[in-house]
Write an enzyme that holds these catalytic residues in place. Sequence first.
Site, short mmCIF file in Angstrom:
data_model
loop_
_atom_site.label_atom_id
_atom_site.label_comp_id
_atom_site.label_asym_id
_atom_site.label_seq_id
_atom_site.Cartn_x
_atom_site.Cartn_y
_atom_site.Cartn_z
N ALA A 198 37.73 16.37 7.01
CA ALA A 198 38.11 16.01 5.66
C ALA A 198 38.22 16.77 4.73
O ALA A 198 37.76 16.63 3.45
CB ALA A 198 37.05 14.58 5.45
N GLY A 199 38.68 17.94 5.16
CA GLY A 199 38.57 18.92 3.90
C GLY A 199 39.81 19.13 3.31
O GLY A 199 40.72 18.27 3.08
N GLY A 200 40.11 20.30 2.59
CA GLY A 200 41.27 20.71 2.05
C GLY A 200 42.78 20.36 2.65
O GLY A 200 43.70 19.94 2.36
N MET A 245 45.90 22.01 14.26
CA MET A 245 46.44 22.71 12.95
C MET A 245 46.06 24.25 12.96
O MET A 245 47.06 24.98 12.37
CB MET A 245 46.24 21.95 11.55
N LYS A 305 43.20 26.37 -2.76
CA LYS A 305 44.37 25.41 -2.64
C LYS A 305 44.10 24.59 -3.77
O LYS A 305 44.81 24.09 -4.51
CB LYS A 305 44.72 24.62 -1.51
N ASN A 346 49.83 24.46 -2.14
CA ASN A 346 50.03 25.67 -1.34
C ASN A 346 51.14 26.45 -1.66
O ASN A 346 51.24 27.48 -1.18
CB ASN A 346 50.06 25.11 0.17
N ASP A 403 52.23 21.52 3.03
CA ASP A 403 51.43 21.51 4.35
C ASP A 403 51.72 20.09 5.07
O ASP A 403 51.94 19.95 6.10
CB ASP A 403 50.03 21.60 3.89
P1 ATR Z 1 39.83 23.54 4.98
O1 ATR Z 1 40.61 23.66 3.70
O2 ATR Z 1 40.49 24.50 6.16
O3 ATR Z 1 40.14 22.08 5.50
P2 ATR Z 1 37.35 23.00 4.20
O4 ATR Z 1 37.74 22.20 3.13
O5 ATR Z 1 36.22 23.73 4.16
O6 ATR Z 1 38.58 24.09 4.74
O7 ATR Z 1 37.03 21.79 5.18
C1 ATR Z 1 36.56 22.09 6.60
C2 ATR Z 1 36.47 20.76 7.47
O8 ATR Z 1 35.99 21.25 8.96
C3 ATR Z 1 35.47 19.86 6.90
O9 ATR Z 1 36.07 18.34 7.46
C4 ATR Z 1 34.26 20.26 7.65
O10 ATR Z 1 33.40 18.94 7.56
P3 ATR Z 1 32.39 18.86 6.45
O11 ATR Z 1 33.11 17.91 5.61
O12 ATR Z 1 31.13 18.01 7.30
O13 ATR Z 1 31.94 19.78 5.57
C5 ATR Z 1 34.88 20.39 8.95
N1 ATR Z 1 33.57 21.39 9.76
C6 ATR Z 1 33.17 22.55 9.50
N2 ATR Z 1 32.08 22.93 10.29
C7 ATR Z 1 32.24 21.81 11.18
C8 ATR Z 1 31.54 21.93 12.40
N3 ATR Z 1 30.71 22.69 12.55
N4 ATR Z 1 31.39 20.53 13.35
C9 ATR Z 1 32.43 19.67 12.69
N5 ATR Z 1 33.17 19.80 11.67
C10 ATR Z 1 33.01 20.87 10.73
#
Ligand code: ATR
Length: 275
Positions: free
Chosen positions: A132-134, A218, A70, A91, A107
């Site tokens: 806090a990801g994408g 989600m 994205k 998206n 989204d």
């Molecule tokens: P997406 O586009 O689906 O949001 P992403 O940008 O990789 O994917 O973000 C994934 C999110 O899940 C992030 O907030 C990530 O936390 P970090 O910022 O610490 O990486 C969170 N996440 C991934 N694995 C996790 C875990 N085992 N426990 C808690 N949060 C997790």
Amino acid sequence: MLKCNNFNYALFGNPIDHSKSPEIHSFFSNQTGIFHNYKSINIPLGEFFYYVSEFFKKNGKGANITAPFKQEAYLFADQLTERAKIAQSVNTLKKVDNKYILGDNTDGIGLLSDLIRLNFIKKKSLVLILGAGGAVRGILYPLLSFGCSIFILNRTLSNAEKLVLQFNKYGIINVFNKNLLKKKHFDLIINATSKHDQSNKNIIDLSLISNKTCFYDMNYTKSISCLNTYVKKKSNIFSNGIGMLVFQAANSFFLWHNIYPKTDSIIDILKDNIK
Ligand code: ATR
């Protein structure tokens, strides 16, 4: 290389195998009578620009983009809608007048539409977002514009802080801090962490959840994650993200064809069929 070029709409992502988007778009196509040949394409990491350029050079008219591309789609677009600019994430792509590629983000409006349908949200709702990801980047502006107050709880604090700094001009948004929230219950908790990472139970204190707290995941697999089971100890008002998926698709369809398809029956069909 793109082997087949007889389709004009596509979903690009990696992985893509279990996507419901082709089924949703085929349903919209049949319902509206608009011919819309939509295919999902798994592309190698690092090759987004090549594949998507080829698609638009051939018959491509519009595309949906899913993880992890994205942000690349945001950079790929020649022009952006306001909501895509704010999210810094795209998206949906559309070829406009055979001249340029427009990037949009549906989204957030997809999630908000589903929360309203479910009666999970009110103007002043107190919302906790996990992650806090994408995925979160796309939903913050619509929720803040609706009037919600948002707290973000994330494994990596600095990623949550970055989002707060970027979005606090649009409304009330803070990094989660349980000391600030003593004796307060959240109206809504949204799980926006990645699908394979829902083992993060105990992430929130059960004292922040009441029997009126809604929980929206989600992700949309049927299997109940540890986190969901944990939240359900206090609240049973739960939904997965299948409605969000349908509403974001409906808004992409609208961008491409200027017709907003009906969404109720496809939500019901998918709800009963997810694995
Ligand atoms: P997406 O586009 O689906 O949001 P992403 O940008 O990789 O994917 O973000 C994934 C999110 O899940 C992030 O907030 C990530 O936390 P970090 O910022 O610490 O990486 C969170 N996440 C991934 N694995 C996790 C875990 N085992 N426990 C808690 N949060 C997790």
